[in-house]
Design an enzyme around this catalytic site. Structure first.
Site, short mmCIF file in Angstrom:
data_model
loop_
_atom_site.label_atom_id
_atom_site.label_comp_id
_atom_site.label_asym_id
_atom_site.label_seq_id
_atom_site.Cartn_x
_atom_site.Cartn_y
_atom_site.Cartn_z
N ASP A 272 0.86 -1.19 0.00
CA ASP A 272 0.00 0.00 0.00
C ASP A 272 0.89 1.24 0.00
O ASP A 272 2.10 1.15 0.23
CB ASP A 272 -0.91 -0.01 1.23
CG ASP A 272 -1.85 1.20 1.29
OD1 ASP A 272 -2.53 1.46 0.28
OD2 ASP A 272 -1.89 1.90 2.31
N SER A 273 0.26 2.38 -0.21
CA SER A 273 1.00 3.64 -0.20
C SER A 273 1.47 4.01 1.21
O SER A 273 2.38 4.82 1.36
CB SER A 273 0.11 4.77 -0.74
OG SER A 273 -1.04 4.92 0.07
N GLY B 299 -2.98 9.15 -3.96
CA GLY B 299 -4.24 9.57 -4.58
C GLY B 299 -4.20 10.86 -5.37
O GLY B 299 -5.04 11.10 -6.23
N CYS C 244 -4.31 -1.25 -2.11
CA CYS C 244 -4.39 0.19 -2.37
C CYS C 244 -5.37 0.39 -3.51
O CYS C 244 -5.17 -0.15 -4.61
CB CYS C 244 -3.01 0.74 -2.75
SG CYS C 244 -3.01 2.49 -3.21
N ASN C 245 -6.43 1.12 -3.25
CA ASN C 245 -7.44 1.34 -4.28
C ASN C 245 -6.92 2.19 -5.43
O ASN C 245 -7.29 1.98 -6.59
CB ASN C 245 -8.67 2.01 -3.67
CG ASN C 245 -9.54 1.05 -2.90
OD1 ASN C 245 -10.50 0.50 -3.43
ND2 ASN C 245 -9.20 0.83 -1.64
N THR C 246 -6.03 3.13 -5.15
CA THR C 246 -5.47 3.98 -6.20
C THR C 246 -4.68 3.13 -7.19
O THR C 246 -4.82 3.27 -8.41
CB THR C 246 -4.58 5.08 -5.60
OG1 THR C 246 -5.37 5.90 -4.74
CG2 THR C 246 -3.97 5.94 -6.69
N GLU D 110 -3.21 8.64 8.47
CA GLU D 110 -1.76 8.52 8.64
C GLU D 110 -1.28 9.23 9.91
O GLU D 110 -0.31 8.82 10.54
CB GLU D 110 -1.03 9.11 7.41
CG GLU D 110 -1.17 8.29 6.14
CD GLU D 110 -0.22 7.12 6.07
OE1 GLU D 110 0.86 7.17 6.69
OE2 GLU D 110 -0.55 6.11 5.40
N CYS E 156 -10.91 3.14 -0.32
CA CYS E 156 -9.51 3.39 0.02
C CYS E 156 -9.23 2.60 1.28
O CYS E 156 -10.02 2.64 2.23
CB CYS E 156 -9.27 4.89 0.27
SG CYS E 156 -7.62 5.27 0.90
N HIS F 37 -7.24 3.07 3.59
CA HIS F 37 -7.05 3.90 4.78
C HIS F 37 -8.38 4.16 5.50
O HIS F 37 -8.40 4.37 6.71
CB HIS F 37 -6.45 5.27 4.41
CG HIS F 37 -4.98 5.26 4.17
ND1 HIS F 37 -4.42 4.77 3.02
CD2 HIS F 37 -3.95 5.70 4.94
CE1 HIS F 37 -3.10 4.92 3.08
NE2 HIS F 37 -2.79 5.47 4.24
#
Length: 269
Positions: free
Chosen positions: A14-15, A47, A77-79, A156, A188, A190
Site C-alpha cells: 500500500d501507499s 491519490g 491500495c485502491n489507487t 496517517e 480506500c 485507509h
C-alpha cells in the site's frame, strides 16, 4: 505442489498504513499464512499523483516483493488497483489480487435498491473503476462518487476518531446522504481506520469494507491452487520506505502485536 511453495509468504502493499486494514483481514481469514508487507510511507499519498507515477512506484514495490519470493501479491491500495492493475498483470508473472472487484461484489450482494456511493482518493474516483465494475454486475445501478482526499492524511496522522475527523466526515458525506444512497463503499484501504467517524456521519447507510472480501478471495485462490500453507507459526514482516515510529505504533494498534518495520530504499528496485 511442494511444501516450500506453500510456505512462501503473501506479499501485500500500500501507499502507507492503510493496507494494514487488509493485513488484519488476511490474518483473520488465513492465520497460517506468512505475510510480507510494504508501505510506501516516504511517498504517501498516492491519490493525488498521476497514473504514470502510481504505476512506476507500484512496479518498484512489486520488484521488491518478488525479491522476497512471495507466492501471490495483494494490491492493498485502491489507487493502484484502479490505475495500475492491468499494467502490473501484464508486466509480472505472479497472481495479483486487487480490491476494486471484491469491493463491488460485496456491495452488490446485499443491495435492495440501486443507489450506492463510493468514496476514495482523487485518483481512484477519477479512474471510474468502481463505477465500471459495479455496472458490470448491475447495469441499472446509480453510483455517486466522492473524492475525500483529507481522510488519508488524517488516518496517517492517527487522527481516526477526533473532532477534526468527525467534522471532515460529516462535510464529505452530506452530499452522498442527500442522494439517499443505500450502501457506501470505502474505496480506500485507509478509510476503515476512520470507520467510526464515517459510520457516525453515514447513519443507517450500509458500509462496505472491500478488505474483508479481498481476504476471502485470496483464501479461495490459494485453496484452488493448492498453495495454502499447512504449516504452523505464521510470520509477518513489515517494510517501509521511511521508517517512522508512527507506522510501528499503528501496527501495534491494528494488529495486536508490536512489529518493527524495516526501512527499504525502494528506489533501488
Amino acid at each position: 505442489m511442494m511444501g516450500g511453495e506453500k510456505s512462501k509468504a503473501i506479499g501485500i502493499f500500500d501507499s502507507g498504513i492503510g493496507g494494514l486494514t487488509v493485513v488484519r483481514e488476511v490474518m483473520k481469514e488465513l492465520p497460517n499464512e506468512n505475510i510480507i508487507y510494504f508501505g510506501d510511507t516516504a511517498r504517501v499519498p498516492y491519490g493525488s499523483k498521476s497514473k504514470d507515477t502510481v504505476t512506476k512506484f507500484s512496479e518498484q514495490i512489486v520488484r521488491f516483493l518478488l525479491s522476497k519470493d512471495v507466492k501471490a501479491i495483494i494490491i492493498a491500495c485502491n489507487t493502484v488497483s484502479s490505475n495500475s492493475y492491468d499494467d502490473l498483470r501484464s508486466t509480472f508473472d505472479i497472481h495479483f489480487a486487487e480490491v476494486v472487484t471484491p469491493g463491488a461484489e460485496a456491495c452488490i450482494s446485499g443491495l435492495k435498491g440501486s443507489r450506492v456511493g463510493v468514496i476514495g482518493t482523487e485518483a481512484t474516483i477519477r479512474s471510474g473503476a468502481y463505477e465500471r465494475k459495479l455496472r458490470q454486475f448491475m447495469p441499472d445501478i446509480t453510483v455517486f462518487s466522492k473524492a475525500c482526499p483529507l481522510f488519508v492524511p488524517l488516518a496517517e496522522e492517527g487522527w481516526t476518531n477526533n473532532t477534526v475527523a468527525r467534522i471532515t466526515a460529516e462535510i464529505y458525506l452530506q452530499e452522498l446522504i442527500d442522494k439517499e444512497i443505500e450502501a457506501l463503499i470505502l474505496g480506500c484501504t485507509h478509510y476503515p481506520l476512520i470507520a467510526d467517524c464515517i459510520r457516525g456521519a453515514a447513519g443507517f447507510i450500509r458500509i462496505v469494507n472491500p478488505a474483508e472480501a479481498v481476504a476471502a478471495n485470496m483464501k479461495k485462490f490459494l485453496t484452488e491452487s493448492n498453495l495454502l500453507n499447512d504449516g504452523q507459526g505464521a510470520e509477518s514482516r513489515f517494510f517501509v520506505s521511511d521508517n517512522t515510529y508512527k507506522f510501528n505504533r499503528m501496527c501495534g494498534l491494528m494488529l495486536g502485536n508490536i512489529y518493527e518495520a524495516e526501512k527499504v530504499d525502494i528506489e533501488r528496485y
